[in-house]
Each structure stands twice: as C-alpha cells, then as structure tokens.
Design a protein around this motif. Structure first.
Motif, mmCIF file in Angstrom:
data_model
loop_
_atom_site.group_PDB
_atom_site.id
_atom_site.type_symbol
_atom_site.label_atom_id
_atom_site.label_comp_id
_atom_site.label_asym_id
_atom_site.label_seq_id
_atom_site.Cartn_x
_atom_site.Cartn_y
_atom_site.Cartn_z
ATOM 1 N N LEU A 98 48.059 45.616 43.292
ATOM 2 C CA LEU A 98 46.828 45.390 42.541
ATOM 3 C C LEU A 98 47.013 45.653 41.059
ATOM 4 N N LEU A 99 46.430 44.775 40.258
ATOM 5 C CA LEU A 99 46.315 44.946 38.810
ATOM 6 C C LEU A 99 44.872 44.588 38.459
ATOM 7 N N LEU A 100 43.970 45.510 38.702
ATOM 8 C CA LEU A 100 42.547 45.249 38.504
ATOM 9 C C LEU A 100 42.006 46.049 37.338
ATOM 10 N N ARG A 101 41.139 45.391 36.553
ATOM 11 C CA ARG A 101 40.467 46.032 35.423
ATOM 12 C C ARG A 101 39.008 45.643 35.438
ATOM 13 N N GLY A 102 38.136 46.631 35.295
ATOM 14 C CA GLY A 102 36.711 46.366 35.121
ATOM 15 C C GLY A 102 35.975 45.977 36.381
ATOM 16 N N ARG A 103 34.667 46.153 36.335
ATOM 17 C CA ARG A 103 33.814 45.885 37.489
ATOM 18 C C ARG A 103 33.540 44.396 37.664
ATOM 19 N N ARG A 104 33.291 43.681 36.618
ATOM 20 C CA ARG A 104 32.845 42.287 36.710
ATOM 21 C C ARG A 104 33.873 41.290 36.190
ATOM 22 N N ARG A 110 58.106 42.079 48.348
ATOM 23 C CA ARG A 110 57.597 41.731 49.669
ATOM 24 C C ARG A 110 56.174 42.238 49.857
ATOM 25 N N PHE A 111 55.274 41.797 48.993
ATOM 26 C CA PHE A 111 53.869 42.135 49.124
ATOM 27 C C PHE A 111 53.180 41.060 49.951
ATOM 28 N N SER A 112 52.144 41.463 50.699
ATOM 29 C CA SER A 112 51.349 40.515 51.477
ATOM 30 C C SER A 112 50.291 39.845 50.620
ATOM 31 N N ARG A 113 49.838 40.560 49.599
ATOM 32 C CA ARG A 113 48.783 40.049 48.730
ATOM 33 C C ARG A 113 48.942 40.675 47.355
ATOM 34 N N ILE A 114 48.662 39.878 46.329
ATOM 35 C CA ILE A 114 48.625 40.385 44.961
ATOM 36 C C ILE A 114 47.266 40.014 44.393
ATOM 37 N N ILE A 115 46.592 41.001 43.807
ATOM 38 C CA ILE A 115 45.289 40.768 43.196
ATOM 39 C C ILE A 115 45.413 41.117 41.726
ATOM 40 N N VAL A 116 45.169 40.134 40.872
ATOM 41 C CA VAL A 116 45.355 40.305 39.431
ATOM 42 C C VAL A 116 44.089 39.899 38.694
ATOM 43 N N SER A 117 43.543 40.819 37.894
ATOM 44 C CA SER A 117 42.417 40.478 37.015
ATOM 45 C C SER A 117 42.959 39.689 35.841
ATOM 46 N N THR A 118 42.311 38.569 35.543
ATOM 47 C CA THR A 118 42.751 37.758 34.409
ATOM 48 C C THR A 118 41.607 36.890 33.908
ATOM 49 N N GLU A 119 41.583 36.696 32.612
ATOM 50 C CA GLU A 119 40.599 35.805 32.009
ATOM 51 C C GLU A 119 40.975 34.348 32.234
ATOM 52 N N HIS A 120 42.209 34.124 32.652
ATOM 53 C CA HIS A 120 42.739 32.773 32.822
ATOM 54 C C HIS A 120 42.918 32.431 34.299
ATOM 55 N N ALA A 121 41.982 32.867 35.135
ATOM 56 C CA ALA A 121 42.095 32.670 36.581
ATOM 57 C C ALA A 121 42.207 31.189 36.946
ATOM 58 N N ALA A 122 41.366 30.359 36.371
ATOM 59 C CA ALA A 122 41.386 28.926 36.702
ATOM 60 C C ALA A 122 42.713 28.283 36.304
ATOM 61 N N LYS A 123 43.228 28.651 35.139
ATOM 62 C CA LYS A 123 44.517 28.098 34.692
ATOM 63 C C LYS A 123 45.650 28.535 35.611
ATOM 64 N N LEU A 124 45.602 29.792 36.061
ATOM 65 C CA LEU A 124 46.641 30.291 36.958
ATOM 66 C C LEU A 124 46.623 29.554 38.286
ATOM 67 N N VAL A 125 45.452 29.391 38.867
ATOM 68 C CA VAL A 125 45.351 28.694 40.148
ATOM 69 C C VAL A 125 45.783 27.238 40.003
ATOM 70 N N THR A 126 45.404 26.600 38.913
ATOM 71 C CA THR A 126 45.831 25.219 38.664
ATOM 72 C C THR A 126 47.353 25.136 38.524
ATOM 73 N N ALA A 127 47.938 26.075 37.810
ATOM 74 C CA ALA A 127 49.397 26.086 37.637
ATOM 75 C C ALA A 127 50.108 26.300 38.968
ATOM 76 N N LEU A 128 49.515 27.073 39.857
ATOM 77 C CA LEU A 128 50.122 27.285 41.168
ATOM 78 C C LEU A 128 50.098 26.022 42.013
#
Length: 153
Positions: free
Chosen positions: A77-83, A119-137
């Motif tokens: 996990l790399l999480l920042r902030g509530r919202r 060998r992680f099962s899940r990675i959760i990353v807070s980012t302002e560029h979430a849409a760009k990251l998912v599109t790049a994937l």
C-alpha cells in the motif's frame, strides 16, 4: 511521492526515500504486466485494505505505507489522505521455490533477477493520475487487463 513507470513488459513503482523508510521496503516495486489481472480506480481505497500491517506504517485515513499480510498472501500500500483517488492493481502470484532453478527471469527484452520481481497479490497506490495509469496499463499489452468502473471491484 512515488513515480510510476509503465513499460511494455513491466510496471515500476519508484519509491521516494520517505516512502522507503515508512514502508520498510528498501527497493522499488517491479511488477510484470503479464501478471496483472485487473486495475480498478477507486475513491475509497481504505475499504480495499485487507490483512495486518507487516511491516509498514499507517495512521488511519491519513496514510498507509508498506506490506499488509493476509491469509492468501500480501499486499503493498501507498495510500495518502482520506478522499484521494487510488488505483487497485490485482496481480496473479505464482508459487516460487525457495531456491529458484533459474536465477533470472526474462521480462521483455531485459533480464530481471527473480528477487527483483515482487510477489504481491495487490498493490494500492494513491495518485492524482489514476485514469492515465489505468489507460497506460491497457495499451500495448498482449494479455487482458480488466478495467472496472470506479469504486466497484
């Protein structure tokens, strides 16, 4: 803040010095793109957490950095902030023998040592560029990546 680079064969998450210290993770995260099974954008990343912190640091709804272990494996996990928006990346994890017979995996055109691929099962990353990251994937990827609507698993 972590820098995420999406290559044709792998995803690299370069951790800042503070993130490495707080997460007790000395190296950057490397994921083979062929191992990614889904990528989801969520507005509530804290609800996706599972297991217990081991090792890492967190203050609920403020930040969470590190490894969370659960019965089926471990998450990073790399999480920042509530919202803040985050990307939840689910990964297919293979069983790796204690002493691998081949010390090197060929990932795309580069050779990557087996212990360099996390060998992680899940990675959760807070980012302002979430849409760009998912599109790049989704782009230039030979395997299928499932992209769900925001906030839905």
């Amino acid at each position: 803040m972590a820098k995420i680079r999406v290559h044709s064969d792998r995803v690299e998450i370069k951790l800042s010095a503070v993130e490495k210290t707080l997460s007790f993770h000395r190296k950057d995260i490397v994921i083979r793109r062929s191992d990614i099974t889904s990528a989801v954008i969520t507005d509530e990343p804290w609800g996706w957490m599972r297991g217990a912190r081991s090792p890492g640091n967190s203050v609920p709804y403020s930040y969470a950095f590190g490894t969370w272990k659960f019965y089926g494996g471990k998450d990073f996990l790399l999480l920042r902030g509530r919202r803040r928006r985050a990307v939840v990346i689910d990964i297919e994890v293979e069983d790796i023998p204690e002493q691998p017979t081949e010390p090197v995996d060929v990932v795309g055109e580069e050779a990557v040592a087996v212990d360099e691929v996390d060998r992680f099962s899940r990675i959760i990353v807070s980012t302002e560029h979430a849409a760009k990251l998912v599109t790049a994937l989704r782009l230039n990827h030979t395997g299928e990546v499932h992209i769900a609507a925001p906030g839905k698993p």
